[in-house]
Scaffold this motif. Sequence first.
Motif, PDB file in Angstrom:
ATOM      1  N   ASP A 204       0.825  -1.214   0.000  1.00 14.48           N
ATOM      2  CA  ASP A 204       0.000   0.000   0.000  1.00 14.48           C
ATOM      3  C   ASP A 204       0.855   1.259   0.000  1.00 14.48           C
ATOM      4  O   ASP A 204       0.354   2.356  -0.250  1.00 14.48           O
TER       5      ASP A 204
ATOM      6  N   PRO B 172      -2.644  17.143  -1.104  1.00 14.33           N
ATOM      7  CA  PRO B 172      -2.186  16.784  -2.457  1.00 14.33           C
ATOM      8  C   PRO B 172      -1.902  18.001  -3.333  1.00 14.33           C
ATOM      9  O   PRO B 172      -1.050  17.941  -4.231  1.00 14.33           O
TER      10      PRO B 172
ATOM     11  N   PRO C 160       5.375  13.515   3.829  1.00 11.31           N
ATOM     12  CA  PRO C 160       4.322  12.683   3.240  1.00 11.31           C
ATOM     13  C   PRO C 160       3.131  13.516   2.769  1.00 11.31           C
ATOM     14  O   PRO C 160       2.846  14.581   3.326  1.00 11.31           O
ATOM     15  N   THR C 161       2.466  13.020   1.755  1.00 10.15           N
ATOM     16  CA  THR C 161       1.246  13.674   1.267  1.00 10.15           C
ATOM     17  C   THR C 161       0.052  13.160   2.060  1.00 10.15           C
ATOM     18  O   THR C 161      -0.039  11.957   2.365  1.00 10.15           O
TER      19      THR C 161
ATOM     20  N   ASP D 244      -1.627   9.542   2.067  1.00  8.05           N
ATOM     21  CA  ASP D 244      -0.741   8.505   1.537  1.00  8.05           C
ATOM     22  C   ASP D 244      -0.314   7.522   2.629  1.00  8.05           C
ATOM     23  O   ASP D 244      -0.207   7.882   3.808  1.00  8.05           O
TER      24      ASP D 244
ATOM     25  N   SER E  20       3.209   4.277  -0.789  1.00  4.11           N
ATOM     26  CA  SER E  20       3.645   5.041  -1.955  1.00  4.11           C
ATOM     27  C   SER E  20       5.113   5.429  -1.808  1.00  4.11           C
ATOM     28  O   SER E  20       5.750   5.824  -2.781  1.00  4.11           O
ATOM     29  N   LYS E  21       5.625   5.329  -0.599  1.00  4.61           N
ATOM     30  CA  LYS E  21       7.014   5.723  -0.372  1.00  4.61           C
ATOM     31  C   LYS E  21       7.580   4.958   0.824  1.00  4.61           C
ATOM     32  O   LYS E  21       6.840   4.617   1.748  1.00  4.61           O
TER      33      LYS E  21
ATOM     34  N   ARG F  77      -0.858   5.468   7.461  1.00  2.00           N
ATOM     35  CA  ARG F  77      -1.479   6.406   6.530  1.00  2.00           C
ATOM     36  C   ARG F  77      -1.434   7.793   7.175  1.00  2.00           C
ATOM     37  O   ARG F  77      -1.822   7.947   8.340  1.00  2.00           O
TER      38      ARG F  77
ATOM     39  N   GLU G 254       2.793   5.233   3.871  1.00  2.00           N
ATOM     40  CA  GLU G 254       4.244   5.096   3.728  1.00  2.00           C
ATOM     41  C   GLU G 254       4.741   4.002   4.665  1.00  2.00           C
ATOM     42  O   GLU G 254       4.103   3.708   5.687  1.00  2.00           O
TER      43      GLU G 254
END
Lengths: 177, 539
Positions: free
Chosen positions: B386, B517, B424-425, B428, B388-389, B486, B430
Amino acid sequence: MSTTGASGSAWPELGAGAPGQPDAPPADPVERPALLAGIFALSTAAGGAHLAVAGHGFEDGLLYGGFFVTVAAAQLALAALIMVPALRSLVAVAGVLGNFAVVATYVLSRTVGVPVGWHAWKPEEAGALDLSTTVVELALIGCLLQLVPPRLRPWIVNFLCVCALAAWAWRLTVLGS
Amino acid sequence: MQFNRRDALKLGVVSAAALALPAERMARTELSFANRLAVSSMPPPFTAPYVAPPVVDLTGDVTTDLTSDGKPFHRMVMSQFQQEIIPGLQTTVWGYDRSVPGPTVICKRGVPVLMRHVNNLPSQHPQLGYRPWTSVHLHGSASLPQYNGYASDVASPGQYKDYQFPNTQDARTMWYHDHGVHRTASNVYMGLVAQYHIVDDLERSLPLPKGTDFEGKSYDQALTIQDATFGADGSLIYDDGDQSSLYGNVILVNGRPWPVMKVERRKYRFRILNASISRAYKLALSSGKPFIMIGTDGGLMPQRQFVRRYRHGMAERYEVVIDFSKYPIGERVVLQNLALRNNDGFEHTNKVMAFDVVSESSTRRNNGVPKLLNPGTEVMSLQESDASKQRSLTFRRTNGHWTINGRTWADVEASGFQETIADPTWGDVEVWELSNPSGGWFHPVHIHLVDFRILSRNGLPPKPWELGPKDVVYVGEYETVRVAMRFGPHPGRYMVHCHNLVHEDHDMMHQFEIRRPDGSRGDDPIWADPPRDLPDPPP
């Protein structure tokens, strides 16, 4: 270096190196293997102790970690090099002065603090390991002095003594109660 | 060659200086410790009766003050006072609402509250002499940045701050404590610590222990564990070992030394908070029987776990059920503290408290622990895929400073509080890899705002007691822990730090910033709603 036994030789055992006396070689350690074994054991123990704390030293900075590694390497090297007859006198003199410098640094670190690094002028607590290591180093100095050329030994002993007296005087005057 | 007498004398002078000067200083230090409370003067373990902290109920189920817009309100005052911790001695402490630990606040999920924290502390710490600025952190709460206890958002004596706590999360055991920059350890040590519980319908629907026993004591108890060192006069002695760690020789539970609690032959729920400055515990029962682990920092676990012993780092909360029906009346069960690396132990720090089984259960209701507790939480379903980074954070001592990736809070301050360690966005997921390359320390790492799931520890699955939502993770010696989270629900700057509070103060703390975002930023943690001077107006 001569391997002739000192016993029965012309070299005086006591007071050697006194002004006007000929330079005398140290007692032949071949006849005193226990002395060499003792130096080996003491220097290895001291080097091992410094190596064991080097990891923590690096966490306090490269300077501290580098110091411990350097001291450990020098003490381990001394343990080996003292076995080389041709180098013995030189190693003994360097070993006495080097170990004395380590002991002096230790006293500084436990009384007023070393002048550099994040502990600068911040005395650290004395502990069992470091006091024990200092005992080992003092014993090592005592053993090594017996291998120092007699003409140098009085000078070196006097130098160590003057430094120690200066430290006491400093403690009693400048540092006060 | 032998020494002559004169040489021997001179070497004696050298040896005396080399050994006596450090030893003399050590002796002087020991003398300064001589005013410490002797072991013989400490109360014997298990003689002090257990007490529960007072409760502030803001669930809305009982009458409470309300703000003008109808929120439950409580005015909580930090002050200095005397408390008898060691029998016969008075200890100067700092507490919330004149209690150490402070009152347990109970809130209901979905009911936001306004907590006004008033700094009524003296102008100087009684021993350390500093000015006690404070910042109250509700640890575990998804609060806006300005209400999250940002370390540099401080209220000085004579000021107050209104904290909005949303209580939007699942039922959980949180705690509030001081987080004032560079003074957190000593402020918490003085007593600025307490629990805060959110309750919700799911938790209430489960037959977990609740209600009261024969003494009117709840079957659901908050245990706040701390350690401390006392002077012979009862004063608290703060000794952080040259900014490394603080280990006390007295274990306190809810402010009492090694208390003993009378229990019935039934199940009790314990919300255990380790509020110690630097001490981690390895808890076990003297009987060898297991704890039934039901909750972690972020609330109920997906399912119960049976553990015979577990590692409890600072700031972690573990909720356990102990089934005293397994013991006959008259039996004593001791909550033990087994040895953990890099914790200084003293004569009685291997025990925490005792339970004396004294009677049959008053009721059979709410005496269960279902296998499934809260299996539906989003955080516990997060997967590595899951993310993104991925980021790596290394916690280590560098050049005499406690650092995260070589950075400290001093770097954050120097940047005008703009420097971040991660960005972090919002929304998202991570994965963060938290590593401790040292064998000399352990670091319980706390990430503010979010709950996370522990994915692995040194490549192995997490421990059974870690199979729940977390916000602090024990990163032990030479350990690398991977966690997934998250980022949300709010954008803004939040802290990440070691919860050895000595390390945090000096200066193993940094921050991350969550941006929307579109790149827009959240509220400023310092200036959005700063503390104000007293007197305070009505809410």
